[in-house]
Design a protein around this motif. Structure first.
Motif: not given
Length: 362
Positions: A20, A24, A254, A265, A269
């Motif tokens: 994740a 990101t 994600p 996020t 997640c």
């Protein structure tokens, strides 16, 4: 943490967090590769169905295993009570008959212990909690039990596992699966005892004979049922498909959450993965209820309880009904009358019926 699946989730959650974070960072500083969150709804429905199927299947196995062991406990104590009370002791052979009945009850307890080891796939011809403790003979003992929590049961000399001993020590000591079938051998010995007491007329009544033989057959059915649970896991194709669907959903999270949550996020997640993987791992943890893990059925405790129940039954001679029904301190009509059995017996039947009517509380 005791009994939790969190230790099993540390590495997967770290992987999800790293994944994740990478997605990101890419979406923030390089190129936004996020997706429309509509896919989250579609896949979420499929994942929910898959995890529900896995969890319900695993719990059904767990619950059925518990029911079978409860049935085993009830059947064992019932059969021990039936034999202890209703098998007569012959005049001049009282000691032999009492010891034979005790040996029969010991075999009932040993059946539960042997079944426990068989379900745990512990290679055996003997165990610490079945045979008396002592230095084992290599040709007799394949491997000692892992737990040994149950008190030993005296079964030395019954010839259990003799067929394996003739095969040599090496085949027993190097075994990777259960050898022979000690529970089945014990049931055969129990049937032989019932046959003997029927033949020598110390167990003469047909209903009792039928009940004893039916209970032994029920014990065999319980053994078959528990072995069926162990030998019939969730098909491999289902396990693989559910695992793949779950991980695809987690790895796509994600991409679908970034546009809405941004840097949040990452924890979102990890939290979602914690819930999804936790449910999946719980189903995997209880799929085999007969192992010796913290989330499995406490078979050692069940065997100890069966042993205690049988020892209570055999702790005193089979009582004559008059010895406890007609005691002077037995207040039969309490609270309508505080007198003992013989005191009440001197009254008329009409008086006794009036006292019985007075016991009714409006």
């Amino acid at each position: 943490m005791y009994g939790s699946v969190i230790p099993l989730m540390i590495l997967p959650l770290a992987l999800v967090g790293t994944w994740a974070t990478a997605i990101t960072v890419i979406c923030t500083y390089l190129h936004n590769i996020a997706m429309n969150p509509v896919l989250l709804t579609v896949l979420g429905f499929v994942v929910g169905l898959s995890l529900s199927f896995r969890s319900s299947t695993a719990y059904d196995r767990y619950n059925e295993g518990r029911k079978l062991w409860a049935q085993l406990s009830a059947s064992t104590s019932s059969l021990a009570r039936l034999i202890w009370v209703h098998v007569d002791e012959r005049e001049g052979h009282e000691k032999e008959d009492v010891l034979d009945k005790v040996a029969f009850c010991n075999m009932l307890v040993a059946f539960s212990v042997a079944l426990k080891h068989q379900l745990r796939f512990e290679p055996f011809t003997c165990y610490d909690d079945v045979d008396p403790p002592g230095p084992p003979s290599p040709a007799h003992c394949a491997r000692r039990s892992r737990g040994g929590a149950t008190a030993p049961i005296g079964l030395e000399g019954l010839g259990l596992g003799d067929g394996l001993k003739h095969g040599g020590a090496e085949s027993a000591t190097t075994a990777q699966r259960p050898l022979g079938n000690m529970p089945l051998e014990l049931l055969a010995h129990c049937s032989a005892y019932v046959k003997r007491v029927i033949d020598n007329n110390t167990f003469p009544r047909v209903p009792y004979q039928t009940s004893a033989l039916n209970t032994i057959a029920l014990l065999h059915d319980i053994q078959t049922g528990t072995n069926r649970i162990v030998s019939t896991p969730l098909p491999l194709a289902y396990s693989i498909a559910i695992s793949q669907i779950t991980w695809v959903y987690i790895l796509l999270l994600p991409f679908q959450l970034f546009n809405t949550l941004g840097w949040a996020t990452i924890p979102a997640c990890m939290f979602a993965a914690y819930i999804i993987l936790g449910i999946a791992l719980i189903g995997q943890e209880i799929e085999n209820p007969f192992d010796d893990g913290v989330n499995d059925l406490p078979l050692d405790t069940f065997c100890d309880q069966i042993r205690r129940d049988v020892h209570i039954v055999t702790s005193r001679p089979a009582s004559d009904a008059d010895s406890f029904l007609q005691r002077e301190d037995h207040a039969v009509l309490w609270p309508a009358h505080g007198g003992g059995y013989h005191d009440i017996r001197t009254q008329s039947l009409e008086s006794i019926r009036k006292l019985l009517a007075r016991r009714v509380v409006p």
